[in-house]
Design an enzyme around this catalytic site. Structure first.
Site, PDB file in Angstrom:
ATOM      1  CG  HIS A 234     -18.380 -34.866  43.808  1.00  0.00           C
ATOM      2  ND1 HIS A 234     -18.373 -33.543  44.164  1.00  0.00           N
ATOM      3  CD2 HIS A 234     -19.437 -35.014  42.951  1.00  0.00           C
ATOM      4  CE1 HIS A 234     -19.358 -32.910  43.560  1.00  0.00           C
ATOM      5  NE2 HIS A 234     -20.025 -33.777  42.818  1.00  0.00           N
TER       6      HIS A 234
HETATM    7  C1  BDR Z   1     -21.449 -37.065  46.395  1.00  0.00           C
HETATM    8  O1  BDR Z   1     -22.781 -37.511  46.193  1.00  0.00           O
HETATM    9  C2  BDR Z   1     -22.810 -38.581  45.278  1.00  0.00           C
HETATM   10  O2  BDR Z   1     -23.805 -38.391  44.328  1.00  0.00           O
HETATM   11  C3  BDR Z   1     -21.430 -38.665  44.670  1.00  0.00           C
HETATM   12  O3  BDR Z   1     -21.091 -40.025  44.413  1.00  0.00           O
HETATM   13  C4  BDR Z   1     -20.543 -38.064  45.730  1.00  0.00           C
HETATM   14  O4  BDR Z   1     -20.141 -39.044  46.670  1.00  0.00           O
HETATM   15  C5  BDR Z   1     -21.330 -35.646  45.894  1.00  0.00           C
HETATM   16  O5  BDR Z   1     -22.214 -34.812  46.608  1.00  0.00           O
END
Ligand code: BDR
Ligand code: CA
Length: 305
Positions: A234
């Protein structure tokens, strides 16, 4: 001209990789930490430990210990109790530059022209900076966000973690008038790590070794959670949106954050109407990524640290 960024983050497996990619391809003037994947003490310690391992002298400023409203939300089922499960990093010897991430963000925005904020955790610190000084939104070149979704959520049916964890903060940021780039789940789930990457990293130095361990840990978690040994990358997407914009297709869209809905609190409501006139855009929303090329850039970033 160098791309100057502050990375506001809650490390976090993919946050750690975003920090590596940012340090490889941009001038990281500071790291600010926020409560998110784990409590603030953990995300801050992880940022310091990572910086120490990588040999970065980037200052780390800790920020908000909880959202603007309500209770903190964490993600130990994904990232482990410490936020960086599987990392096995020693306790850092270096200290925080300050516990005033908001002051740091405001000051950096005054000192450094064309500063981008890469925001890959809950948006609490960024919102507090805007609330303290609305001109912050105009002073920065923009805010590149990993958050929200133009399709489904990952905490609830409609809400993505970073926005779900502090919807009021996200609403402040999306309403601020700042130039915004949004890499939501509809984009970030297109690029995933898988076990096949681990041999390319293991044995290649302390940072690639760390990422090999992080991949192994989170692939185990994903096996339990979704039955597949792979994990979305992500947070690096929000860095790539600045350092390698040709790899990500963005469209201008109106985005608002739902604060009230029983089923939809924390949803980023993206105007995707095609038959009617759309509302005026306030963000560039990412829809497509050159997955193969982006993955190579991420690996290059990790191997170059
Ligand atoms: C986001 O949530 C966090 O767990 C990850 O680091 C990312 O920023 C994804 O939904
Ligand atoms: Ca994150």
């Amino acid at each position: 001209m160098a791309l100057n960024v502050v990375v506001d983050c809650d490390p976090g497996h993919d946050d750690a990789i975003a920090l590596m990619v940012a340090h490889r391809f941009a001038n990281v003037v500071g790291i600010s930490t926020v409560c998110g994947n784990a409590p603030l003490a953990d995300t801050s310690r992880n940022a310091l430990a990572l910086a120490e391992l990588a040999g970065w002298d980037t200052p780390v400023h800790s920020g908000a210990a909880g959202p603007l409203a309500g209770e903190p939300v964490h993600a130990p089922h994904v990232h482990g109790e410490t936020g960086l499960g599987g990392a096995g990093l020693p306790a850092p010897k270096t200290e925080l530059a300050s516990t005033d991430a908001v002051g740091f963000l405001l000051d950096a925005s005054k000192r450094i022209g064309d500063l981008w904020v890469v925001a890959v955790g809950p948006l609490t610190n960024v919102a507090l900076a805007i609330e303290k000084d609305a001109a912050f939104a105009e002073r920065v070149a923009g805010i590149s966000i990993m958050g929200g979704s133009a399709t489904a959520g990952n905490v609830t049916r409609t809400a993505e973690f970073n926005v779900y964890a502090d919807p009021e903060a996200a609403a402040v940021v999306f309403g601020s008038g700042a130039r915004l780039k949004m890499c939501g789940l509809n984009l970030t789930t297109q690029i995933q790590s898988e076990d096949g990457l681990i041999p390319r990293l293991a044995g290649q130095g302390p940072v690639p070794d760390l990422v090999a361990r992080l991949f192994a840990f989170i692939h185990d978690r994903m096996q339990e959670l979704v039955g597949e040994r792979r994990a979305a990358l992500h947070d690096p997407c929000a860095v790539l949106a600045l350092t390698h914009p040709h790899l990500i297709r963005m469209e201008p869209r109106a985005v608002d954050v739902e604060l009230a809905g029983h089923w939809t609190r924390g949803m980023t409501v993206v105007d995707q109407r095609t038959l009617r006139r759309q509302d005026p855009p306030n963000a560039e929303v990412a829809y497509g990524i050159d997955v193969g090329a982006a993955l190579e850039v991420v690996l290059d970033g990790v191997l170059g640290c």
